[in-house]
Enzyme design. Sequence first.
Site, mmCIF file in Angstrom:
data_model
loop_
_atom_site.group_PDB
_atom_site.id
_atom_site.type_symbol
_atom_site.label_atom_id
_atom_site.label_comp_id
_atom_site.label_asym_id
_atom_site.label_seq_id
_atom_site.Cartn_x
_atom_site.Cartn_y
_atom_site.Cartn_z
ATOM 1 N N HIS A 56 2.037 -3.078 -2.419
ATOM 2 C CA HIS A 56 0.628 -2.680 -2.317
ATOM 3 C C HIS A 56 0.263 -1.433 -3.121
ATOM 4 O O HIS A 56 1.030 -0.465 -3.112
ATOM 5 C CB HIS A 56 0.288 -2.412 -0.845
ATOM 6 C CG HIS A 56 0.671 -3.528 0.069
ATOM 7 N ND1 HIS A 56 1.813 -3.506 0.838
ATOM 8 C CD2 HIS A 56 0.073 -4.707 0.308
ATOM 9 C CE1 HIS A 56 1.892 -4.635 1.532
ATOM 10 N NE2 HIS A 56 0.847 -5.393 1.220
ATOM 11 N N SER A 61 -2.873 -8.771 3.203
ATOM 12 C CA SER A 61 -2.774 -7.318 3.310
ATOM 13 C C SER A 61 -3.575 -6.555 2.252
ATOM 14 O O SER A 61 -3.813 -5.369 2.423
ATOM 15 C CB SER A 61 -1.303 -6.890 3.219
ATOM 16 O OG SER A 61 -0.719 -7.406 2.040
ATOM 17 N N ASP A 114 3.743 1.020 -1.855
ATOM 18 C CA ASP A 114 5.053 0.492 -1.465
ATOM 19 C C ASP A 114 5.441 -0.616 -2.438
ATOM 20 O O ASP A 114 4.883 -0.682 -3.534
ATOM 21 C CB ASP A 114 5.051 0.047 0.006
ATOM 22 C CG ASP A 114 4.039 -1.058 0.274
ATOM 23 O OD1 ASP A 114 3.554 -1.689 -0.688
ATOM 24 O OD2 ASP A 114 3.734 -1.308 1.457
#
Length: 372
Positions: A335, A52, A332
């Site tokens: 990240h 991610s 978050d």
Amino acid sequence: MERQSLFFSFSFCFFLFSLLAGFQGVQGSSHHHRHHLYGTFRPTKLFVFGDSYADTGNNRKTEANSWKTPYGITFPGKPAGRFSDGRVLTDYLARFVGVKSPVTYRWRKYGGKRLRNGMNFAYGGTGVFNTLVMDPNMTTQIDFFEKLINESVFTKWDLQSSVALVTLAGNDYAAYQAKGGTDLGLPSFMTLVVNQLALNLKRIHGLGVRKVAVTALEPLGCLPRSTVKSSFQQCNGTENTAVSLHNLLLQQAVAKLNSNATKDSAFIILDLYSSFISVLQNKEQPGSLKFETPLKPCCMGISNGYYCGSEDEKGVKMYTVCENPQSSFFWDTVHPTQAGWRAVYLALQVKTCLNLTARLSLDLSVDVGDSI
Ligand SMILES: *[C@@H]1O[C@H](CO)[C@@H](O)[C@H](O)[C@H]1NC(C)=O
Ligand SMILES: *[C@@H]1O[C@H](CO)[C@@H](O)[C@H](O)[C@H]1NC(C)=O
Ligand SMILES: *[C@@H]1O[C@H](CO)[C@@H](O)[C@H](O)[C@H]1NC(C)=O
Ligand SMILES: *[C@@H]1O[C@H](CO)[C@@H](O)[C@H](O)[C@H]1NC(C)=O
Ligand SMILES: *[C@@H]1O[C@H](CO)[C@@H](O)[C@H](O)[C@H]1NC(C)=O
């Protein structure tokens, strides 16, 4: 340690130089003046593998938060599959290489002209080995790449002028922990992860990619999911110590790969660990904001069991978002925000390269503007 970090400063810098050497040709209209120092390597494509931190929209809409509001509110203005409020590492590295952020593998059929920038094979949640998600692990991501090469979607020439970014392994350790470890023990598992990662790097280079950049693992103990226990005051030192072992093993593996790859250093480590740490410690970064409470994420579930992007059955949002994502490092619990990534990118560049070039008295202008 000092000697090693200096070594990596130099090799990262050579990498940057060798990329920059191509800028003049690629960006003819650039008003910046850049030196040709290390030959005439002109990167025209970026191929991306990982999780991610690099995914720009491969992950599945039905399963990933990255396709839910408020992801993407800063860029592109709505959820688009990036695990951030805006841009991620891939976008900044593409900017540096001098290409547009490459099209995702998911959109390969509709890539058209955008295939000329390379391709992003990264999937959020994945690892070197299979993790807790069903998405393709790194081996499978490279299989996708190889298949496109076999189908001549990318040619030998394309590959010779290309760079790869590889960023993952955090999810391997998260999965290991979620399974309650294995009989193996963490250090042995790390050796497995790094050995497989090194094989993958070698394979990417073997397919013809000229330069392969792999990230050192970020300080996992500083991610909000760990620091929440201290109300976002303190990194978990135990976890960071483990990360340091991974990074040491990676350094050794990459050094070995480079000693085998003949002329130029084909493999480069981008030290995300030290760049995260220096940003989180709020060290002065030219052109970059200081973050008020750097360990606290901008977007959080309202209580246990809820996440950034969570809604209840009635569609009521079960999360809070800070007023100004620009002033948060973390978006978050895992990240960085776009502002966070930009600061990390500047730290990577400024600390390891521009400082060095300054000391070598070279006139090298790198556009660190925000206009990706
Ligand atoms: C990657 O995933 C494929 C498909 O699930 C699996 O067969 C393979 O063993 C995995 N590779 C590694 C290195 O774990
Ligand atoms: C690509 O072609 C080579 C040589 O024919 C073959 O060995 C390999 O399995 C192919 N890879 C994929 C992913 O199709
Ligand atoms: C730090 O992380 C380790 C491993 O995940 C965990 O066992 C420990 O409880 C954590 N320490 C603190 C102070 O949160
Ligand atoms: C380096 O090359 C030697 C001799 O060709 C080979 O045995 C070894 O496996 C290679 N090591 C790596 C890390 O590629
Ligand atoms: C440049 O690097 C040296 C040695 O690593 C360090 O002492 C110095 O503070 C750095 N300068 C800047 C402007 O970062």
